[in-house]
Each structure stands twice: as C-alpha cells, then as structure tokens.
Design a protein around this motif. Structure first.
Motif, PDB file in Angstrom:
ATOM      1  N   ARG A 159     -20.055 -16.424 -29.049  1.00  0.00           N
ATOM      2  CA  ARG A 159     -20.572 -15.053 -28.973  1.00  0.00           C
ATOM      3  C   ARG A 159     -21.595 -14.874 -30.084  1.00  0.00           C
ATOM      4  N   MET A 160     -22.752 -14.341 -29.702  1.00  0.00           N
ATOM      5  CA  MET A 160     -23.791 -14.092 -30.688  1.00  0.00           C
ATOM      6  C   MET A 160     -24.682 -12.976 -30.190  1.00  0.00           C
ATOM      7  N   SER A 161     -25.408 -12.396 -31.109  1.00  0.00           N
ATOM      8  CA  SER A 161     -26.324 -11.322 -30.742  1.00  0.00           C
ATOM      9  C   SER A 161     -27.521 -11.912 -30.005  1.00  0.00           C
ATOM     10  N   GLU A 162     -28.250 -11.042 -29.323  1.00  0.00           N
ATOM     11  CA  GLU A 162     -29.468 -11.491 -28.632  1.00  0.00           C
ATOM     12  C   GLU A 162     -30.466 -12.059 -29.630  1.00  0.00           C
ATOM     13  N   GLU A 163     -30.511 -11.463 -30.816  1.00  0.00           N
ATOM     14  CA  GLU A 163     -31.420 -11.933 -31.869  1.00  0.00           C
ATOM     15  C   GLU A 163     -31.039 -13.355 -32.316  1.00  0.00           C
ATOM     16  N   GLN A 164     -29.745 -13.596 -32.531  1.00  0.00           N
ATOM     17  CA  GLN A 164     -29.283 -14.930 -32.922  1.00  0.00           C
ATOM     18  C   GLN A 164     -29.546 -15.946 -31.816  1.00  0.00           C
ATOM     19  N   ARG A 165     -29.298 -15.548 -30.579  1.00  0.00           N
ATOM     20  CA  ARG A 165     -29.532 -16.456 -29.447  1.00  0.00           C
ATOM     21  C   ARG A 165     -31.015 -16.817 -29.350  1.00  0.00           C
ATOM     22  N   GLU A 183     -33.179 -16.851 -31.765  1.00  0.00           N
ATOM     23  CA  GLU A 183     -33.494 -17.725 -32.890  1.00  0.00           C
ATOM     24  C   GLU A 183     -33.019 -19.156 -32.609  1.00  0.00           C
ATOM     25  N   LEU A 184     -31.824 -19.293 -32.072  1.00  0.00           N
ATOM     26  CA  LEU A 184     -31.288 -20.610 -31.737  1.00  0.00           C
ATOM     27  C   LEU A 184     -32.110 -21.279 -30.642  1.00  0.00           C
ATOM     28  N   GLU A 185     -32.478 -20.520 -29.635  1.00  0.00           N
ATOM     29  CA  GLU A 185     -33.297 -21.076 -28.561  1.00  0.00           C
ATOM     30  C   GLU A 185     -34.670 -21.499 -29.079  1.00  0.00           C
ATOM     31  N   GLU A 186     -35.225 -20.744 -30.030  1.00  0.00           N
ATOM     32  CA  GLU A 186     -36.510 -21.113 -30.634  1.00  0.00           C
ATOM     33  C   GLU A 186     -36.377 -22.414 -31.428  1.00  0.00           C
TER      34      GLU A 186
END
Length: 74
Positions: free
Chosen positions: A11-17, A19-22
C-alpha cells in the motif's frame, strides 16, 4: 534453485507509486526488480547502522560518514 514467484501487496500513496514507477523507468527495471533492489539497499543501510532502521539515525550516520570521507580526501 528456482526463484519463488512472490506477489507483494504494497500500500502506498499515488505520489509514492509515481515516484517508484519513475525510478523503474529511469533504471529500465521492472517494478518487481526495483522492489527487490530497494530491499537489498535497505538491508545494507540497516547493517551499516548496526541493526537500527530508524531513518533519523540512518541519516545522521550517513552524514557523519560523508563528512569523514570528505576529510580523508583532503
């Protein structure tokens, strides 16, 4: 030995996701490999901090090491 196929429910925020995808995009890594890579980095950092996983302590240790390294190179 064959590697197990594990599915992570993270579970993570849209912002964290985002960043991870980037990170994955920049490194050219699939998401699963990036997660494994970050876990390995975390293990190294925890080992460096003598088993402590507190982010404040880790930041202080890294800053002290960087400062010490800078003095040795001078």
């Amino acid at each position: 030995m064959a590697k197990k196929n594990l599915r992570y429910n993270i579970r993570m925020s849209e912002e964290q996701r985002a960043e991870l995808e980037e990170m994955c995009r920049r490194r050219g890594r699939p998401l699963s490999f990036q997660v494994e890579h970050l876990i390995s980095l975390a293990k190294l950092l925890i080992d460096f901090c003598d088993g402590n996983d507190d982010l404040k302590i880790a930041g202080k240790r890294l800053a002290a090491a960087k400062k010490l390294l800078g003095k040795k190179q001078s």
